[in-house]
Design an enzyme around this catalytic site. Structure first.
Site, PDB file in Angstrom:
ATOM      1  N   SER A   1      -3.751  71.725 -33.958  1.00 35.56           N
ATOM      2  CA  SER A   1      -2.648  72.117 -33.138  1.00 35.56           C
ATOM      3  C   SER A   1      -2.645  73.874 -33.017  1.00 35.56           C
ATOM      4  O   SER A   1      -3.616  74.275 -32.360  1.00 35.56           O
ATOM      5  CB  SER A   1      -1.467  71.907 -33.895  1.00 35.56           C
ATOM      6  OG  SER A   1      -0.223  71.968 -33.135  1.00 35.56           O
TER       7      SER A   1
ATOM      8  N   ASP B   1       0.425  62.303 -27.184  1.00 37.91           N
ATOM      9  CA  ASP B   1       0.640  63.596 -27.423  1.00 37.91           C
ATOM     10  C   ASP B   1       1.061  64.340 -26.242  1.00 37.91           C
ATOM     11  O   ASP B   1       0.281  64.286 -25.411  1.00 37.91           O
ATOM     12  CB  ASP B   1      -0.662  64.375 -28.362  1.00 37.91           C
ATOM     13  CG  ASP B   1      -0.185  65.717 -28.579  1.00 37.91           C
ATOM     14  OD1 ASP B   1       0.681  66.390 -28.346  1.00 37.91           O
ATOM     15  OD2 ASP B   1      -1.393  66.569 -29.222  1.00 37.91           O
TER      16      ASP B   1
ATOM     17  N   HIS C   1       0.863  63.760 -31.816  1.00 36.34           N
ATOM     18  CA  HIS C   1       0.134  65.068 -32.151  1.00 36.34           C
ATOM     19  C   HIS C   1       0.241  65.331 -33.557  1.00 36.34           C
ATOM     20  O   HIS C   1       0.958  64.946 -34.516  1.00 36.34           O
ATOM     21  CB  HIS C   1       1.325  65.953 -31.552  1.00 36.34           C
ATOM     22  CG  HIS C   1       0.745  67.527 -31.587  1.00 36.34           C
ATOM     23  ND1 HIS C   1      -0.316  68.043 -31.077  1.00 36.34           N
ATOM     24  CD2 HIS C   1       1.162  68.493 -32.572  1.00 36.34           C
ATOM     25  CE1 HIS C   1      -0.330  69.214 -31.489  1.00 36.34           C
ATOM     26  NE2 HIS C   1       0.635  69.609 -32.331  1.00 36.34           N
TER      27      HIS C   1
END
Length: 351
Positions: A185, A286, A320
């Site tokens: 991320s 995601d 995610h």
């Protein structure tokens, strides 16, 4: 555009807040997952609690195969890291192991290498790859907006450049010529910018063999289809993503800033990257999926060969940051196997 509207709206809110009656009680202007709050007087309130549920017991049983310790790489800023390595009896005698540098996620606003979920994931990586794993912290927004995190990450690699050989605890196991830079991320975004800065050979005698970007935090003013399709029940929603951006972007910037949009009007060309091999991991569910896929495709195109050292893996059914949120899951186990195979691949440059 929507992003500009959001940014202007946040400025108006803050302006109204700071110009209000100074005797009034501060109120919450931004709330990030309940563990970070920006108040109307500019105060930032942080909680030590985890901001999201993790999958049951996150304690990873490495069966005595991994030892770890904490260290400091920037005493002035109070920045540290957690270092992991397989024990002597868990690795082949005399064989040096690859090094995996890892930067955690958290929207540039939350997270720490000491969080139990990140700790469990790094234990798993060290044991199952196997590898020496270095999990670095960096300054967080909104107290320290970008590029603070990127500057800290660069300082971390410069610290590591000599540390791999000079620190007996690391030198005992680490191969400084086989280093991989990774992150999830926000950490994946950081890995991209480290690739732009250092490439493959910019830290001699340490050599970066490749980069591993796990669901990297890339966005833009123009939303992608995966963003538009993202449900409000997703782990990372558009609302949460916009909130992170308001908190971490430099003052006056929008989501086309080069630090978050690798294809923005002022972003450096991917053709400048000389980074060895690259693994990009995306998650089907995601909202960042399309940007992650586009990144891999553009990087391949920039190299002039369709599959020249760039690998894209999309995890079906995952959301995610599943590595950081679900370190003990079957999906994370498969991700570790993907990373192990990627790191084990020999290249001409490594010979």
């Amino acid at each position: 555009t929507e992003g500009c509207t959001l940014h202007i709206h946040s400025i108006v809110l803050l302006t109204m807040a700071f110009s209000a009656d100074p005797t009034a009680q501060p109120y919450v202007v931004e709330d990030c997952r309940g563990v970070l709050q920006l108040l109307s007087d500019g105060t930032v309130v942080r909680s030590a609690a985890l901001p999201f549920p993790v999958d049951g017991n996150v304690a990873y049983n490495d069966h005595g195969r991994v030892e770890w310790q904490d260290a400091v790489y920037d005493a002035g800023l109070g920045l540290g890291l957690r270092m992991y390595k397989p024990t002597t009896n868990a690795r082949e005698e005399g064989k040096k192991l690859p090094v995996l540098v890892y930067f955690h996620g958290g929207g540039f606003c939350i997270g720490s290498c000491t969080w139990p979920n990140f700790h469990a994931g790094c234990l798993r990586l060290a044991a199952e790859l196997p590898a020496v794993v270095l999990s670095f912290d960096y300054r967080l927004a909104p107290e320290h907006r970008l590029p603070a995190a990127h500057e800290d990450a660069a300082a971390a690699l410069l610290w590591l450049q000599n540390q791999l050989a000079s620190d007996p605890w690391l030198a005992d196991a680490a191969n400084p010529r086989k280093v991989f830079v990774s992150g999830e991320s926000a950490g994946g975004n950081i890995a991209h910018h480290l690739a732009l800065r250092f490439g493959r050979a910019g830290l001699d005698p340490m050599r970066i063999e490749g980069y591993i970007l796990l669901m990297p935090a890339f966005c833009s003013e123009q939303p992608t289809q995966s963003e538009l399709d993202s449900p409000p029940t997703a782990f990372l929603t558009r609302e949460t993503c916009d909130r992170y951006c308001r908190l971490f972007l430099p003052a006056g910037a929008n989501k086309d800033h080069p630090l978050v949009n690798p294809f923005g009007p002022d972003s450096p060309s991917l053709e400048t990257l000389d980074v060895g091999r690259v693994l990009v991991v995306a998650a089907e569910g995601d909202l960042l999926r399309d940007k992650n896929v586009e990144y891999a495709e553009r990087l391949r195109a920039a190299r002039g060969k369709e599959n020249d050292g760039v690998e894209l893996v999309v995890f079906t059914g995952e959301e995610h940051a599943f590595f950081g949120v679900k370190p003990m899951s079957a999906a994370t186990g498969e991700l570790v196997r993907v990373i192990r195979r990627f790191m084990a691949t020999e290249t001409e440059a490594a010979c």
